[in-house]
Enzyme design. Structure first.
Site, PDB file in Angstrom:
ATOM      1  N   ARG A 211       0.748  -5.701  -7.827  1.00  0.00           N
ATOM      2  CA  ARG A 211       0.483  -4.421  -7.762  1.00  0.00           C
ATOM      3  C   ARG A 211       1.947  -3.669  -8.067  1.00  0.00           C
ATOM      4  NH1 ARG A 211      -4.605  -2.377  -4.468  1.00  0.00           N
ATOM      5  NH2 ARG A 211      -6.075  -4.290  -5.208  1.00  0.00           N
ATOM      6  N   ARG A 219       4.584  -1.256   4.174  1.00  0.00           N
ATOM      7  CA  ARG A 219       3.500  -1.704   4.463  1.00  0.00           C
ATOM      8  C   ARG A 219       2.785  -2.057   2.900  1.00  0.00           C
ATOM      9  NH1 ARG A 219      -0.452   2.434   3.487  1.00  0.00           N
ATOM     10  NH2 ARG A 219       0.777   4.522   3.536  1.00  0.00           N
ATOM     11  N   HIS A 220       3.634  -1.963   1.543  1.00  0.00           N
ATOM     12  CA  HIS A 220       3.020  -2.427   0.431  1.00  0.00           C
ATOM     13  C   HIS A 220       4.155  -3.456  -0.134  1.00  0.00           C
ATOM     14  CE1 HIS A 220       1.643   1.709   0.435  1.00  0.00           C
ATOM     15  NE2 HIS A 220       0.423   1.094  -0.330  1.00  0.00           N
ATOM     16  N   GLU A 356      -4.703   1.250   6.428  1.00  0.00           N
ATOM     17  CA  GLU A 356      -6.101   0.648   5.911  1.00  0.00           C
ATOM     18  C   GLU A 356      -5.771  -0.849   5.632  1.00  0.00           C
ATOM     19  OE1 GLU A 356      -6.818   2.033   1.889  1.00  0.00           O
ATOM     20  OE2 GLU A 356      -6.995   0.053   1.491  1.00  0.00           O
TER      21      GLU A 356
HETATM   22  P1  AMO Z   1      -7.672  -2.158  -2.492  1.00  0.00           P
HETATM   23  O1  AMO Z   1      -7.109  -1.717  -3.572  1.00  0.00           O
HETATM   24  O2  AMO Z   1      -7.936  -1.057  -1.276  1.00  0.00           O
HETATM   25  O3  AMO Z   1      -9.049  -2.595  -2.822  1.00  0.00           O
HETATM   26  O4  AMO Z   1      -7.149  -3.462  -1.802  1.00  0.00           O
HETATM   27  C1  AMO Z   1      -7.608  -3.917  -0.562  1.00  0.00           C
HETATM   28  C2  AMO Z   1      -6.566  -4.262   0.392  1.00  0.00           C
HETATM   29  O5  AMO Z   1      -5.419  -5.008  -0.095  1.00  0.00           O
HETATM   30  C3  AMO Z   1      -4.325  -4.722   0.463  1.00  0.00           C
HETATM   31  N1  AMO Z   1      -3.376  -4.319  -0.439  1.00  0.00           N
HETATM   32  C4  AMO Z   1      -2.201  -4.487  -0.317  1.00  0.00           C
HETATM   33  N2  AMO Z   1      -1.478  -5.179   0.683  1.00  0.00           N
HETATM   34  C5  AMO Z   1      -0.001  -5.034   0.633  1.00  0.00           C
HETATM   35  N3  AMO Z   1       0.811  -4.532  -0.481  1.00  0.00           N
HETATM   36  C6  AMO Z   1      -0.193  -3.826  -1.403  1.00  0.00           C
HETATM   37  N4  AMO Z   1       0.486  -3.390  -2.596  1.00  0.00           N
HETATM   38  C7  AMO Z   1      -1.539  -3.913  -1.470  1.00  0.00           C
HETATM   39  N5  AMO Z   1      -2.653  -3.372  -2.340  1.00  0.00           N
HETATM   40  C8  AMO Z   1      -3.680  -3.929  -1.458  1.00  0.00           C
HETATM   41  C9  AMO Z   1      -4.743  -3.648   1.791  1.00  0.00           C
HETATM   42  C10 AMO Z   1      -5.917  -2.998   1.131  1.00  0.00           C
HETATM   43  O6  AMO Z   1      -6.823  -2.374   2.024  1.00  0.00           O
HETATM   44  N6  AMO Z   1     -11.212  -4.333  -5.309  1.00  0.00           N
HETATM   45  C11 AMO Z   1     -11.002  -3.752  -4.223  1.00  0.00           C
HETATM   46  C12 AMO Z   1     -11.542  -4.355  -2.890  1.00  0.00           C
HETATM   47  C13 AMO Z   1     -13.313  -4.429  -3.074  1.00  0.00           C
HETATM   48  O7  AMO Z   1     -13.869  -3.387  -3.352  1.00  0.00           O
HETATM   49  O8  AMO Z   1     -13.797  -5.594  -2.764  1.00  0.00           O
HETATM   50  C14 AMO Z   1      -9.449  -3.514  -3.607  1.00  0.00           C
HETATM   51  O9  AMO Z   1      -8.474  -4.258  -4.190  1.00  0.00           O
HETATM   52  O10 AMO Z   1      -5.213  -4.222   2.962  1.00  0.00           O
HETATM   53  P1  ATP Z   2      -4.378   0.657  -0.964  1.00  0.00           P
HETATM   54  O1  ATP Z   2      -3.272   1.035  -2.131  1.00  0.00           O
HETATM   55  O2  ATP Z   2      -4.411  -0.801  -1.111  1.00  0.00           O
HETATM   56  O3  ATP Z   2      -5.565   1.380  -1.285  1.00  0.00           O
HETATM   57  P2  ATP Z   2      -3.271   2.130   0.946  1.00  0.00           P
HETATM   58  O4  ATP Z   2      -3.251   2.150   2.451  1.00  0.00           O
HETATM   59  O5  ATP Z   2      -1.798   2.166   0.287  1.00  0.00           O
HETATM   60  O6  ATP Z   2      -4.010   0.902   0.366  1.00  0.00           O
HETATM   61  P3  ATP Z   2      -3.447   4.367  -0.369  1.00  0.00           P
HETATM   62  O7  ATP Z   2      -5.028   4.750  -1.013  1.00  0.00           O
HETATM   63  O8  ATP Z   2      -2.538   3.827  -1.726  1.00  0.00           O
HETATM   64  O9  ATP Z   2      -4.050   3.423   0.723  1.00  0.00           O
HETATM   65  O10 ATP Z   2      -2.862   5.302   0.262  1.00  0.00           O
HETATM   66  C1  ATP Z   2      -3.578   6.029   1.564  1.00  0.00           C
HETATM   67  C2  ATP Z   2      -2.485   7.036   1.945  1.00  0.00           C
HETATM   68  O11 ATP Z   2      -1.169   6.410   2.283  1.00  0.00           O
HETATM   69  C3  ATP Z   2      -2.303   8.029   0.757  1.00  0.00           C
HETATM   70  O12 ATP Z   2      -2.971   9.064   0.856  1.00  0.00           O
HETATM   71  C4  ATP Z   2      -0.870   8.442   0.999  1.00  0.00           C
HETATM   72  O13 ATP Z   2      -0.790   9.453   1.943  1.00  0.00           O
HETATM   73  C5  ATP Z   2      -0.245   7.296   1.963  1.00  0.00           C
HETATM   74  N1  ATP Z   2       0.743   6.632   1.199  1.00  0.00           N
HETATM   75  C6  ATP Z   2       0.374   5.516   0.003  1.00  0.00           C
HETATM   76  N2  ATP Z   2       1.453   5.054  -0.418  1.00  0.00           N
HETATM   77  C7  ATP Z   2       2.318   5.758  -0.089  1.00  0.00           C
HETATM   78  C8  ATP Z   2       3.895   5.344   0.056  1.00  0.00           C
HETATM   79  N3  ATP Z   2       4.304   4.635  -0.879  1.00  0.00           N
HETATM   80  N4  ATP Z   2       4.684   6.019   0.788  1.00  0.00           N
HETATM   81  C9  ATP Z   2       4.222   7.102   1.889  1.00  0.00           C
HETATM   82  N5  ATP Z   2       3.013   7.363   1.987  1.00  0.00           N
HETATM   83  C10 ATP Z   2       1.891   6.392   1.123  1.00  0.00           C
END
Ligand code: AMO
Ligand code: ATP
Length: 433
Positions: A211, A219-220, A356
């Site tokens: 991604r 956390r990303h 999450e």
């Molecule tokens: P989603 O985009 O929420 O859902 O991703 C699922 C879970 O994957 C983890 N995750 C990440 N962890 C670290 N770095 C990232 N950039 C990152 N992106 C995602 C998170 C997140 O909750 N297709 C759906 C899943 C489904 O519906 O089966 C999906 O990808 O823990």
């Molecule tokens: P995923 O992207 O896999 O769904 P996530 O925990 O990043 O997991 P998001 O839906 O991207 O979930 O974001 C959830 C919330 O986290 C967003 O509403 C936003 O407020 C916050 N957030 C996401 N990305 C960032 C970031 N890069 N910096 C700060 N806050 C963030």
């Protein structure tokens, strides 16, 4: 090396040959010690200068720290030795010399910042605490696979080079594929769905997702490990049950099999979560977040949950919980709406108090509704024809989820940065090692 004895197995009265790294050299004058470390532990090698061959003593005392050495000698009981035994050497061989200037100190006496650690993972993983994280990560994956076996799943592997994205167009890494536009896959989503319609019915995958996240956050990752589940004839409730089983199994596996690693990380009372994970509707979630008073602006229906809101509620909840019944408009096209309310989706997230962990839901398996969903999200159904057409040939109702492997390890161990749970993390600045 057939004649090798691991340090932990060296028994008094035996002759042992240990091979490992020179952890520490302590010269007390007439007597000196070389501590040899291998994957099982550390052992003391004793040099009594007046009673031993000069060459032997010289070799032992001049070893650079972290060199690879092989020591053969009698194992003797010694109360003052850290492990209760020591080796009186007959031979000491330096197999691979180490430069005396080390970029980081594996004995942990000198702290290194995360960036130096990530640049020198080989040395970093010689430290008990860092090694423990990756032993625990491996146990998490073992336990997760066992939990999937309990659920009757088949493990699959799906392509990572793909023609289309699924999780929103902005986060794709484009690549060139023999002159054609292609992408690194963001999620096995569509492929795992195609497999529930096959003879396999219930599947899981542990694999990389890619991604192009815009921000550098703790956390990303740009390359993460996704633990994906999908099952035919499951609804969202069944999928949440399966998710709970898998997450709890990971904790239980670690609690049961990683005592030494937990100790190395300073855990005294690591416990697997008990009891059912509460299931809060999205509506209830925004009401409760609003009630915490932590947000400047009140949330309204349709808003994404801001990080501060998630944290405030997480503190109240004190453990894992699901958020269910999200507004359809903020969930992807493949998530099914509730039959009696099309504004309301069957999508769910599993939350750890800090972030999450999982997204999932029941899927739209009806061909016409699916194609409509693509159009509503501004996606061209034609480019997904390889996927949609299978919905014309008998696609059962199904549900599933994706769990972030590193986030699971990170939250389980209370790591501050997700990069600590990856050997060689990929982020905006980091493409090598
Ligand atoms: P989603 O985009 O929420 O859902 O991703 C699922 C879970 O994957 C983890 N995750 C990440 N962890 C670290 N770095 C990232 N950039 C990152 N992106 C995602 C998170 C997140 O909750 N297709 C759906 C899943 C489904 O519906 O089966 C999906 O990808 O823990
Ligand atoms: P995923 O992207 O896999 O769904 P996530 O925990 O990043 O997991 P998001 O839906 O991207 O979930 O974001 C959830 C919330 O986290 C967003 O509403 C936003 O407020 C916050 N957030 C996401 N990305 C960032 C970031 N890069 N910096 C700060 N806050 C963030």
């Amino acid at each position: 090396m057939e004649d090798r004895t691991y340090t932990a197995d060296a028994e008094p009265g035996e002759t042992a040959t240990v091979a490992g790294w020179a952890h520490e050299i302590r010269d007390l004058g007439g007597i000196a010690f070389l501590i040899v470390r291998d994957t099982t532990g550390k052992i003391q090698v004793k040099f009594e200068k007046d009673e031993m061959d000069d060459d032997l003593v010289e070799t032992g005392m001049n070893v650079n720290r972290e060199s690879v050495v092989k020591v053969t000698g009698d194992v003797e009981e010694e109360e003052r030795a850290p492990t209760g035994v020591e080796i009186v050497p007959e031979s000491v061989e330096v197999i691979a010399d180490a430069d005396p200037e080390l970029p980081l100190d594996p004995s942990g006496k000198v702290d290194a910042d995360l960036s130096t650690r990530l640049d020198n993972r080989t040395l970093d993983l010689r430290k008990d605490e860092t090694k423990a994280i990756f032993e625990i990560r491996a146990e998490v994956l073992r336990s997760v696979r066992e939990a999937f076996r309990d659920l009757g799943c088949t493990e699959i592997n799906t392509p990572k080079i793909v023609a289309t994205g699924t999780e929103g167009g902005t986060e794709l890494f484009p690549i060139t594929y023999f002159g054609q536009e292609a992408f690194m896959n963001q999620s096995p989503q569509l492929f795992k769905q195609l497999m529930v319609g096959s003879g396999l019915e219930r599947v899981f995958e542990v694999g990389p997702i890619f991604r192009a996240e815009e921000h550098n956050t703790p956390r990303h990752l740009n390359e993460a490990t996704s633990i994906d589940f999908e099952s035919a004839f499951y609804d969202h409730e069944d999928a949440m049950d399966a998710c709970e089983h898998v997450v709890k199994s990971a904790y239980e596996g670690v609690a049961e099999n990683c005592q030494a690693e937990l100790e190395a990380l300073g855990y005294e009372d690591f416990e697997a979560p008990e009891g059912d994970f509460p299931r809060l509707s999205y509506e209830e979630t925004i009401e409760r977040i609003n009630a915490t008073g932590e947000l400047d602006e009140q949330l309204v229906w349709g808003d994404d949950l801001p990080t501060e809101g998630e944290k405030a509620l997480g503190e109240e909840m004190g453990g894992h919980y699901f958020i269910t019944d999200w507004p359809s408009e903020i969930k992807p096209f493949y998530i099914k709406d509730h039959d009696d309310d099309e504004q309301l989706s069957t999508g769910f997230d599993l939350m750890h108090p800090n972030m999450e962990l999982v997204s999932g839901g029941q899927r739209e398996h009806r061909y016409d509704h699916l194609v409509e969903g693509f159009e509503q999200q501004g996606l061209d159904p034609e480019s997904f024809e390889y996927y949609t057409k299978m919905f014309k040939y008998g696609m059962p109702p199904h549900a599933g989820w994706g769990l972030g492997g590193e986030r699971l390890v990170m939250t389980m161990l209370g790591l501050e940065n997700i990069r600590e749970a990856v050997l060689f993390p990929r982020d905006r600045q980091r493409l090598s090692p």
